[in-house]
Enzyme design. Sequence first.
Site, short mmCIF file in Angstrom:
data_model
loop_
_atom_site.label_atom_id
_atom_site.label_comp_id
_atom_site.label_asym_id
_atom_site.label_seq_id
_atom_site.Cartn_x
_atom_site.Cartn_y
_atom_site.Cartn_z
N PRO A 163 18.51 40.30 34.02
CA PRO A 163 17.58 39.19 33.86
C PRO A 163 17.71 38.08 34.90
O PRO A 163 18.82 37.70 35.29
CB PRO A 163 17.88 38.66 32.45
CG PRO A 163 19.16 39.26 32.07
CD PRO A 163 19.33 40.51 32.83
N HIS A 219 28.61 40.92 40.92
CA HIS A 219 28.05 39.59 40.71
C HIS A 219 27.99 38.87 42.04
O HIS A 219 28.94 38.94 42.83
CB HIS A 219 28.89 38.78 39.72
CG HIS A 219 28.84 39.33 38.34
ND1 HIS A 219 27.77 39.11 37.50
CD2 HIS A 219 29.68 40.13 37.66
CE1 HIS A 219 27.97 39.74 36.36
NE2 HIS A 219 29.13 40.37 36.43
N ARG A 272 33.52 29.75 37.40
CA ARG A 272 32.39 28.99 36.84
C ARG A 272 32.64 28.63 35.36
O ARG A 272 33.79 28.60 34.93
CB ARG A 272 31.11 29.80 37.05
CG ARG A 272 30.82 30.04 38.55
CD ARG A 272 29.51 30.76 38.77
NE ARG A 272 28.38 29.99 38.28
CZ ARG A 272 27.17 30.50 38.06
NH1 ARG A 272 26.94 31.79 38.31
NH2 ARG A 272 26.18 29.74 37.63
O1 CA2 Z 1 26.51 35.86 39.84
C1 CA2 Z 1 25.77 36.72 39.35
O2 CA2 Z 1 25.35 37.68 39.99
C2 CA2 Z 1 25.30 36.56 37.90
O3 CA2 Z 1 25.19 37.86 37.33
C3 CA2 Z 1 23.95 35.89 37.92
C4 CA2 Z 1 23.41 35.58 36.53
C5 CA2 Z 1 24.44 34.82 35.70
O4 CA2 Z 1 23.96 34.66 34.38
C6 CA2 Z 1 25.78 35.54 35.67
O5 CA2 Z 1 26.69 34.76 34.94
C7 CA2 Z 1 26.29 35.77 37.06
C8 CA2 Z 1 22.16 34.67 36.59
C9 CA2 Z 1 21.11 35.07 37.53
C10 CA2 Z 1 20.16 33.91 37.63
O6 CA2 Z 1 19.45 34.04 38.80
C11 CA2 Z 1 18.78 32.96 39.27
C12 CA2 Z 1 17.77 33.24 40.12
C13 CA2 Z 1 17.06 32.20 40.66
C14 CA2 Z 1 17.35 30.90 40.37
C15 CA2 Z 1 18.37 30.64 39.51
C16 CA2 Z 1 19.09 31.67 38.96
#
Ligand code: CA2
Length: 146
Positions: free
Chosen positions: A11, A101, A108
Amino acid sequence: MTVRILVLNGPNLNLLGTRQPEIYGADTLEEIQRRLEQHFAGRDVELRFHQSNHEGEIIEQIHQARTWANGIVLNPGAYSHYSVAIRDAISSVNLPVVEVHLSNIHAREAFRHNLVITPVCVGSVVGFGWRSYLWGIEALLAHLSR
Ligand code: CA2
C-alpha cells in the site's frame, strides 16, 4: 535457465515520488522499476512488477506466483507491521521471499520495529532507497543459486 522474480509492492507505494522524498527518495515506483529492468537486462532474469493497496490482492499475487515465479521480492509497506495474513500466505507457498524497505525502519517510529512478515522471509534489505530492491533481487538470486 531464466530466473523469474515477482517484485511485489504494497500500500501507498504507488505514490512514491510525490511526498516525503527525504524518507523514501524522489523516484516514482515506475522509475525504480525501469532502473531495475535496466540493471538486470542482459542477465537471465525476468522481473514482473505488481503493486496493490489491498491485502487480499497481495495474498492472491503470492499464491499465483507459485505457478510461475522462482521467488518474490516484497515490500509489504505498512502491512509489514501487522499482516499475519500476508505472513501466512508466504508460509503457505514454497517460494523464497526477500523483504525490502526503502527506509531504515529500525531507525524510525517504534511501531515500524514490529515486523511480522520478516521471520518467514529468507532475509531482508532495508534502508537503501531503490537499491534495497536491487540488492534484494541480488540476494534472492544468490539464495536461488546456492
Ligand atoms: O520504507 C519502506 O519501504 C516502507 O515499507 C514504506 C511504507 C511504510 O509504511 C513502512 O513502514 C516502510 C510506507 C509507504 C508510503 O509511501 C509513501 C509514498 C508517497 C508519499 C508518502 C509515503
